[in-house]
Design a protein around this motif. Structure first.
Motif, PDB file in Angstrom:
ATOM      1  N   GLY A  64       0.798  -1.225   0.000  1.00  9.63           N
ATOM      2  CA  GLY A  64       0.000   0.000   0.000  1.00  9.63           C
ATOM      3  C   GLY A  64       0.824   1.264   0.000  1.00  9.63           C
ATOM      4  O   GLY A  64       0.295   2.352   0.244  1.00  9.63           O
ATOM      5  N   GLN A  65       2.121   1.158  -0.305  1.00 13.08           N
ATOM      6  CA  GLN A  65       2.971   2.356  -0.266  1.00 13.08           C
ATOM      7  C   GLN A  65       3.999   2.403  -1.406  1.00 13.08           C
ATOM      8  O   GLN A  65       4.918   3.215  -1.380  1.00 13.08           O
ATOM      9  CB  GLN A  65       3.679   2.456   1.074  1.00 13.08           C
ATOM     10  N   THR A  66       3.844   1.565  -2.412  1.00 11.05           N
ATOM     11  CA  THR A  66       4.763   1.572  -3.551  1.00 11.05           C
ATOM     12  C   THR A  66       4.636   2.887  -4.319  1.00 11.05           C
ATOM     13  O   THR A  66       3.536   3.238  -4.763  1.00 11.05           O
ATOM     14  CB  THR A  66       4.459   0.394  -4.497  1.00 11.05           C
ATOM     15  N   PRO A  67       5.720   3.642  -4.494  1.00 11.12           N
ATOM     16  CA  PRO A  67       5.657   4.958  -5.136  1.00 11.12           C
ATOM     17  C   PRO A  67       5.017   4.937  -6.526  1.00 11.12           C
ATOM     18  O   PRO A  67       4.215   5.825  -6.845  1.00 11.12           O
ATOM     19  CB  PRO A  67       7.133   5.384  -5.198  1.00 11.12           C
ATOM     20  N   TYR A  68       5.361   3.969  -7.352  1.00  5.38           N
ATOM     21  CA  TYR A  68       4.794   3.883  -8.705  1.00  5.38           C
ATOM     22  C   TYR A  68       3.274   3.783  -8.642  1.00  5.38           C
ATOM     23  O   TYR A  68       2.555   4.486  -9.358  1.00  5.38           O
ATOM     24  CB  TYR A  68       5.378   2.670  -9.439  1.00  5.38           C
ATOM     25  N   THR A  69       2.784   2.918  -7.773  1.00  2.00           N
ATOM     26  CA  THR A  69       1.346   2.687  -7.659  1.00  2.00           C
ATOM     27  C   THR A  69       0.623   3.899  -7.087  1.00  2.00           C
ATOM     28  O   THR A  69      -0.448   4.286  -7.565  1.00  2.00           O
ATOM     29  CB  THR A  69       1.068   1.449  -6.776  1.00  2.00           C
ATOM     30  N   LEU A  70       1.207   4.497  -6.066  1.00  2.84           N
ATOM     31  CA  LEU A  70       0.613   5.699  -5.475  1.00  2.84           C
ATOM     32  C   LEU A  70       0.563   6.838  -6.492  1.00  2.84           C
ATOM     33  O   LEU A  70      -0.450   7.544  -6.609  1.00  2.84           O
ATOM     34  CB  LEU A  70       1.423   6.138  -4.255  1.00  2.84           C
ATOM     35  N   ALA A  72       0.466   6.561  -9.717  1.00  4.42           N
ATOM     36  CA  ALA A  72      -0.514   6.227 -10.748  1.00  4.42           C
ATOM     37  C   ALA A  72      -1.921   6.585 -10.290  1.00  4.42           C
ATOM     38  O   ALA A  72      -2.720   7.159 -11.046  1.00  4.42           O
ATOM     39  CB  ALA A  72      -0.421   4.739 -11.080  1.00  4.42           C
ATOM     40  N   LEU A  73      -2.222   6.275  -9.036  1.00  8.64           N
ATOM     41  CA  LEU A  73      -3.553   6.573  -8.509  1.00  8.64           C
ATOM     42  C   LEU A  73      -3.761   8.079  -8.365  1.00  8.64           C
ATOM     43  O   LEU A  73      -4.843   8.607  -8.658  1.00  8.64           O
ATOM     44  CB  LEU A  73      -3.742   5.882  -7.157  1.00  8.64           C
ATOM     45  N   GLN A  74      -2.707   8.770  -7.954  1.00 10.31           N
ATOM     46  CA  GLN A  74      -2.777  10.227  -7.832  1.00 10.31           C
ATOM     47  C   GLN A  74      -3.013  10.864  -9.203  1.00 10.31           C
ATOM     48  O   GLN A  74      -3.846  11.761  -9.357  1.00 10.31           O
ATOM     49  CB  GLN A  74      -1.479  10.759  -7.241  1.00 10.31           C
ATOM     50  N   TYR A  75      -2.313  10.394 -10.216  1.00  8.98           N
ATOM     51  CA  TYR A  75      -2.469  10.903 -11.574  1.00  8.98           C
ATOM     52  C   TYR A  75      -3.891  10.635 -12.076  1.00  8.98           C
ATOM     53  O   TYR A  75      -4.514  11.498 -12.705  1.00  8.98           O
ATOM     54  CB  TYR A  75      -1.454  10.225 -12.492  1.00  8.98           C
ATOM     55  N   SER A  92      -3.429   1.954   4.719  1.00  8.32           N
ATOM     56  CA  SER A  92      -2.169   2.267   4.033  1.00  8.32           C
ATOM     57  C   SER A  92      -2.314   3.571   3.258  1.00  8.32           C
ATOM     58  O   SER A  92      -3.434   4.060   3.040  1.00  8.32           O
ATOM     59  CB  SER A  92      -1.816   1.139   3.060  1.00  8.32           C
ATOM     60  N   PRO A  93      -1.219   4.181   2.815  1.00  5.78           N
ATOM     61  CA  PRO A  93      -1.304   5.379   1.988  1.00  5.78           C
ATOM     62  C   PRO A  93      -2.163   5.174   0.743  1.00  5.78           C
ATOM     63  O   PRO A  93      -2.899   6.072   0.328  1.00  5.78           O
ATOM     64  CB  PRO A  93       0.155   5.654   1.615  1.00  5.78           C
TER      65      PRO A  93
END
Length: 224
Positions: A64-70, A72-75, A92-93
């Motif tokens: 729940g904290q992988t930068p790539y995944t976060l 992507a969701l933010q974008y 998780s974040p």
């Protein structure tokens, strides 16, 4: 895997459902170092597929904290797309960022840190449930049958005939004839048999219900 399998199973195109992974296709068979730490890479990947507000992004990271995944969701949310966040860590974040967080309780891994075990299995199950539910709601299933199978070879042609026959409680011969009339389009063949109408009438019913076979049959019943 789930996004790819949806295509032949429910008759979708590669533009409708697909998966992105940090590091691209090479990461499916080889480790791409630091790819999952890249915020820029996530943004570039989603920009490349022309993400819009009409899309849904399912972001998956066991921690729940992988930068790539976060990223992507933010974008996705910046573009107005619906964001679903799958992780195996409560609050998780990723869960905090998602419009709809999904956080199965998997318990400790047999080998500490090996999230490809329980977490990986949970991910596959959750994605299966998501895609199955969406396909049912969007009319890609009739009764409990996979009616949007695309007959592209002998095996799938036989499967299509059996599905039509079971869905309409008719013979394989009648199913084959309807499939021929429908130009190998299984939902159209089912509507033809269920409504006993013409090709034009069956097409009109499907068009009026956005391809939803159950609704097309019900609409025909109302009209008659």
């Amino acid at each position: 895997m789930d996004a790819t399998e949806i295509q032949p199973t429910y008759g979708l195109t590669a533009e409708q459902t697909f998966g992105l992974i940090a590091g691209g296709e090479p990461a499916l068979t080889h480790t791409v170092k630091a790819a999952e730490d890249s915020i820029e890479l996530a943004q570039e990947d989603l920009a490349a597929v022309q993400l819009t507000a009409q899309d849904i992004v399912v972001a998956s990271a066991a921690s729940g904290q992988t930068p790539y995944t976060l990223a992507a969701l933010q974008y996705a949310q910046e573009k107005g797309a619906l964001g679903i966040g799958f992780s195996c860590v409560e609050d998780s974040p990723l869960a905090q960022l998602a419009n709809y967080p999904i956080t199965p309780v998997v318990g400790p891994e047999v080998i500490t840190g090996a999230t490809l075990l329980k977490a990986g299995t949970a991910e596959k199950m959750v994605l299966n449930m998501l895609s199955t539910g969406i396909m049912v709601k969007s009319g890609k299933v009739y009764q409990n049958l996979m009616i949007n199978v695309v007959p592209t070879n002998g095996k799938t042609f036989e499967r299509a005939k059996k599905i039509i026959a079971e869905a309409t409680q008719t013979s394989l011969l009648a199913a084959e004839r309807a499939l021929e009339r429908a130009n190998n389009h299984v939902p159209l063949a089912i509507v033809l048999i269920e409504t006993k109408g013409t090709i034009a009438e069956a097409k009109a019913l499907l068009a009026a219900t956005n391809g939803h076979v159950s609704q097309a049959v019900k609409l025909n019943d109302k009209q008659h």
